[in-house]
Design a protein around this motif. Structure first.
Motif, PDB file in Angstrom:
ATOM      1  N   ASN A 207       0.836  -1.192   0.000  1.00  0.00           N
ATOM      2  CA  ASN A 207       0.000   0.000   0.000  1.00  0.00           C
ATOM      3  C   ASN A 207       0.878   1.252   0.000  1.00  0.00           C
ATOM      4  N   PRO A 208       0.420   2.339  -0.640  1.00  0.00           N
ATOM      5  CA  PRO A 208       1.319   3.483  -0.885  1.00  0.00           C
ATOM      6  C   PRO A 208       1.801   4.217   0.361  1.00  0.00           C
ATOM      7  N   PHE A 209       1.075   4.136   1.485  1.00  0.00           N
ATOM      8  CA  PHE A 209       1.477   4.895   2.657  1.00  0.00           C
ATOM      9  C   PHE A 209       1.972   4.018   3.804  1.00  0.00           C
ATOM     10  N   VAL A 210       2.235   2.755   3.527  1.00  0.00           N
ATOM     11  CA  VAL A 210       2.809   1.878   4.548  1.00  0.00           C
ATOM     12  C   VAL A 210       4.181   2.414   4.958  1.00  0.00           C
ATOM     13  N   GLY A 211       4.378   2.590   6.271  1.00  0.00           N
ATOM     14  CA  GLY A 211       5.655   3.061   6.782  1.00  0.00           C
ATOM     15  C   GLY A 211       5.835   4.561   6.786  1.00  0.00           C
ATOM     16  N   ARG A 212       4.849   5.305   6.280  1.00  0.00           N
ATOM     17  CA  ARG A 212       4.960   6.769   6.269  1.00  0.00           C
ATOM     18  C   ARG A 212       4.413   7.317   7.579  1.00  0.00           C
ATOM     19  N   GLU A 213       5.213   8.055   8.290  1.00  0.00           N
ATOM     20  CA  GLU A 213       4.807   8.595   9.580  1.00  0.00           C
ATOM     21  C   GLU A 213       3.628   9.555   9.414  1.00  0.00           C
ATOM     22  N   GLY A 214       2.618   9.404  10.268  1.00  0.00           N
ATOM     23  CA  GLY A 214       1.457  10.284  10.247  1.00  0.00           C
ATOM     24  C   GLY A 214       0.418   9.937   9.211  1.00  0.00           C
ATOM     25  N   ALA A 215       0.585   8.817   8.535  1.00  0.00           N
ATOM     26  CA  ALA A 215      -0.380   8.407   7.506  1.00  0.00           C
ATOM     27  C   ALA A 215      -0.937   7.028   7.838  1.00  0.00           C
ATOM     28  N   ARG A 216      -2.225   6.830   7.572  1.00  0.00           N
ATOM     29  CA  ARG A 216      -2.838   5.527   7.805  1.00  0.00           C
ATOM     30  C   ARG A 216      -2.433   4.560   6.693  1.00  0.00           C
ATOM     31  N   PRO A 217      -1.939   3.368   7.026  1.00  0.00           N
ATOM     32  CA  PRO A 217      -1.447   2.442   5.996  1.00  0.00           C
ATOM     33  C   PRO A 217      -2.547   1.846   5.127  1.00  0.00           C
ATOM     34  N   GLU A 218      -3.803   1.929   5.578  1.00  0.00           N
ATOM     35  CA  GLU A 218      -4.899   1.361   4.789  1.00  0.00           C
ATOM     36  C   GLU A 218      -5.194   2.175   3.522  1.00  0.00           C
ATOM     37  N   ILE A 219      -4.762   3.428   3.485  1.00  0.00           N
ATOM     38  CA  ILE A 219      -5.169   4.352   2.423  1.00  0.00           C
ATOM     39  C   ILE A 219      -4.557   3.951   1.076  1.00  0.00           C
ATOM     40  N   PHE A 220      -5.408   3.931   0.052  1.00  0.00           N
ATOM     41  CA  PHE A 220      -4.960   3.724  -1.323  1.00  0.00           C
ATOM     42  C   PHE A 220      -5.015   5.037  -2.098  1.00  0.00           C
ATOM     43  N   THR A 221      -6.143   5.779  -1.985  1.00  0.00           N
ATOM     44  CA  THR A 221      -6.264   7.112  -2.586  1.00  0.00           C
ATOM     45  C   THR A 221      -6.947   8.031  -1.581  1.00  0.00           C
ATOM     46  N   TRP A 222      -6.800   9.356  -1.808  1.00  0.00           N
ATOM     47  CA  TRP A 222      -7.350  10.323  -0.850  1.00  0.00           C
ATOM     48  C   TRP A 222      -7.897  11.539  -1.594  1.00  0.00           C
ATOM     49  N   GLY A 223      -8.485  12.475  -0.813  1.00  0.00           N
ATOM     50  CA  GLY A 223      -9.074  13.655  -1.433  1.00  0.00           C
ATOM     51  C   GLY A 223     -10.416  13.400  -2.079  1.00  0.00           C
ATOM     52  N   HIS A 224     -11.210  12.488  -1.487  1.00  0.00           N
ATOM     53  CA  HIS A 224     -12.549  12.181  -2.006  1.00  0.00           C
ATOM     54  C   HIS A 224     -13.615  12.811  -1.116  1.00  0.00           C
ATOM     55  N   ARG A 225     -14.803  13.012  -1.679  1.00  0.00           N
ATOM     56  CA  ARG A 225     -15.901  13.599  -0.910  1.00  0.00           C
ATOM     57  C   ARG A 225     -16.856  12.521  -0.415  1.00  0.00           C
ATOM     58  N   ASN A 226     -17.674  11.970  -1.315  1.00  0.00           N
ATOM     59  CA  ASN A 226     -18.645  10.948  -0.919  1.00  0.00           C
ATOM     60  C   ASN A 226     -18.777   9.930  -2.052  1.00  0.00           C
ATOM     61  N   PRO A 227     -17.821   8.992  -2.164  1.00  0.00           N
ATOM     62  CA  PRO A 227     -17.816   8.050  -3.299  1.00  0.00           C
ATOM     63  C   PRO A 227     -18.841   6.934  -3.093  1.00  0.00           C
ATOM     64  N   GLN A 228     -19.766   6.795  -4.052  1.00  0.00           N
ATOM     65  CA  GLN A 228     -20.826   5.797  -3.932  1.00  0.00           C
ATOM     66  C   GLN A 228     -20.902   4.858  -5.127  1.00  0.00           C
ATOM     67  N   GLY A 229     -19.830   4.766  -5.888  1.00  0.00           N
ATOM     68  CA  GLY A 229     -19.760   3.790  -6.970  1.00  0.00           C
ATOM     69  C   GLY A 229     -18.327   3.334  -7.163  1.00  0.00           C
ATOM     70  N   LEU A 230     -18.119   2.031  -7.359  1.00  0.00           N
ATOM     71  CA  LEU A 230     -16.774   1.467  -7.468  1.00  0.00           C
ATOM     72  C   LEU A 230     -16.862   0.231  -8.351  1.00  0.00           C
ATOM     73  N   ALA A 231     -15.966   0.123  -9.329  1.00  0.00           N
ATOM     74  CA  ALA A 231     -16.002  -1.025 -10.240  1.00  0.00           C
ATOM     75  C   ALA A 231     -14.610  -1.292 -10.785  1.00  0.00           C
ATOM     76  N   MET A 232     -14.312  -2.572 -11.003  1.00  0.00           N
ATOM     77  CA  MET A 232     -13.047  -2.969 -11.621  1.00  0.00           C
ATOM     78  C   MET A 232     -13.257  -3.170 -13.115  1.00  0.00           C
ATOM     79  N   HIS A 233     -12.369  -2.578 -13.919  1.00  0.00           N
ATOM     80  CA  HIS A 233     -12.422  -2.807 -15.362  1.00  0.00           C
ATOM     81  C   HIS A 233     -12.093  -4.268 -15.637  1.00  0.00           C
ATOM     82  N   PRO A 234     -12.954  -4.979 -16.359  1.00  0.00           N
ATOM     83  CA  PRO A 234     -12.738  -6.418 -16.523  1.00  0.00           C
ATOM     84  C   PRO A 234     -11.498  -6.776 -17.324  1.00  0.00           C
TER      85      PRO A 234
END
Length: 379
Positions: A207-234
């Protein structure tokens, strides 16, 4: 009462009345509807759902459907089963909170695992929660709460939340910023983020923020408001997302590891009062959306169509449009937006989720008190 919540409640009440009056007529008439690349009809399957939010298809063709007040229902053999699924967690069903998305583990046929997101209470308030359990004999067994979008806060707005697995078996969960916009730019806070987890809720080492001080390691992307749709391109396996802007500025985004999507420092929308949130629509070091909607359409649910029942739609991306009373079909050329058309315009109210079924047809649910499950069929 926040303006958005008040508007949402008014729309929901109006949509409920419209659904009760209009949907049976749609089902009886089986009217032929047309898009630029397909002729289709709409079949009403049930109107007995209460504010349905998400759905998932079991291998045997049955459909699991979440109801925001806190029930998980089964649609099987042409009807909605009367008894809800047993063993569900207690949910915070206020405002926009409640039972939200449902997703099957990629190895469901082997392990019977399903995942749920919901608004859940704990010390300090409420957060978006991810839980998993085995689905056995129409009940959840061994429920585990494996992720909370901390910190918890009060209020009932902007929980997200969608779940999707990628080709490597890692899962992604969208977390709204709880109507507290500054949270989206704080890497020590899980609000306004998309998180990437292993199937047991632990954190992948890359994950991109693993080991970075002051950042949660679970985070993949940030700066979102209220995301209510998610899909993987097949084909590519990349993850796409739609999120609600404020007044204008809804977005379609292609997720990139570690990327900042700008909210609230860069936005195409304004505050509900008409005030400026930011003068910037784009900023260096932040990802621009692939598509922006002004005025807002309130996108919810996201699905790539890969079936053969509608050849002209193959490869299209579909999203419900809550405030536009439509289903949007989006055409892409690789990572580039090409075009869009509105389907079911003013035919159905408040489309909350869209999914492709194993039969190659499209299914949608409408988020009303007499919520419907509908199927789009070739005409």
């Amino acid at each position: 009462m926040p303006r958005k919540l008040l508007i949402g409640r008014r729309r929901l009440l109006a949509a409920s009345a419209t659904a009760v009056l209009a949907a049976p007529a749609v089902a009886r008439a089986q009217q032929v509807l047309r898009s630029t690349k397909a002729a289709y009809s709409l079949k009403m399957l049930t109107l007995d759902l209460e504010q349905p939010w998400g759905m998932a298809f079991l291998p045997d063709g049955r459909i699991l459907i979440t109801e925001r007040p806190g029930r998980l229902r089964i649609f099987a053999n042409g009807r909605l089963e009367r008894a809800p699924v047993g063993g569900l967690p207690k949910v915070y069903a206020r405002g926009q909170g409640g039972l939200l998305d449902v997703c099957l583990h990629p190895g469901f046929a082997r392990n019977s695992l399903i995942y749920l997101t919901y608004a859940g209470e704990g010390d300090g308030g409420v957060a978006t929660v991810l839980a998993r359990a085995e689905f056995r004999n129409n009940a959840l067994v061994g429920l585990q709460r494996i992720f909370d979008a901390l910190p918890r806060t009060s209020g009932g707005l902007h929980f997200g939340s969608r779940i999707v697995f990628d080709k490597a078996g890692l899962l992604y969960v969208t977390c709204g910023e709880r109507y507290q916009m500054q949270r989206a730019q704080n890497l020590a806070d899980l609000g306004g983020k998309v998180v990437r987890l292993r199937d047991d809720g632990s954190v992948p080492s890359d994950n991109p923020f693993v080991g970075r001080e002051g950042a949660r390691p679970e985070i993949f992307t940030w700066g979102h408001r209220n995301p209510q749709g998610l899909a993987m391109h097949p084909g590519t396996g990349r993850i796409w997302l739609v999120e609600h802007g404020p007044r204008g500025g809804d977005e379609l985004n292609l997720l990139k590891s570690g990327a900042n999507y700008g909210w609230p420092l860069a936005t195409h929308g304004i505050d509900y009062s008409g005030a400026t949130i930011s003068p910037n629509k784009s900023l260096p070091g932040m990802e621009d959306p692939v598509r922006v909607w002004v005025p807002s359409i309130s996108p919810s649910g996201l699905a790539f169509y890969t079936g053969d029942r509608f050849p002209g739609w193959n490869g299209s991306l579909f999203t419900g449009a809550l405030s536009d009373n439509a289903l949007h079909r989006i055409e892409l050329d690789g990572d580039r937006f090409v075009g869009e058309e509105r389907l079911l315009v003013d035919v159905l109210p408040y489309i909350r989720d869209v999914r492709q079924g194993p039969d190659g047809l499209l299914y949608v649910v409408t988020h009303t008190d007499s919520g419907g499950l509908y199927r789009l069929e070739p005409a």
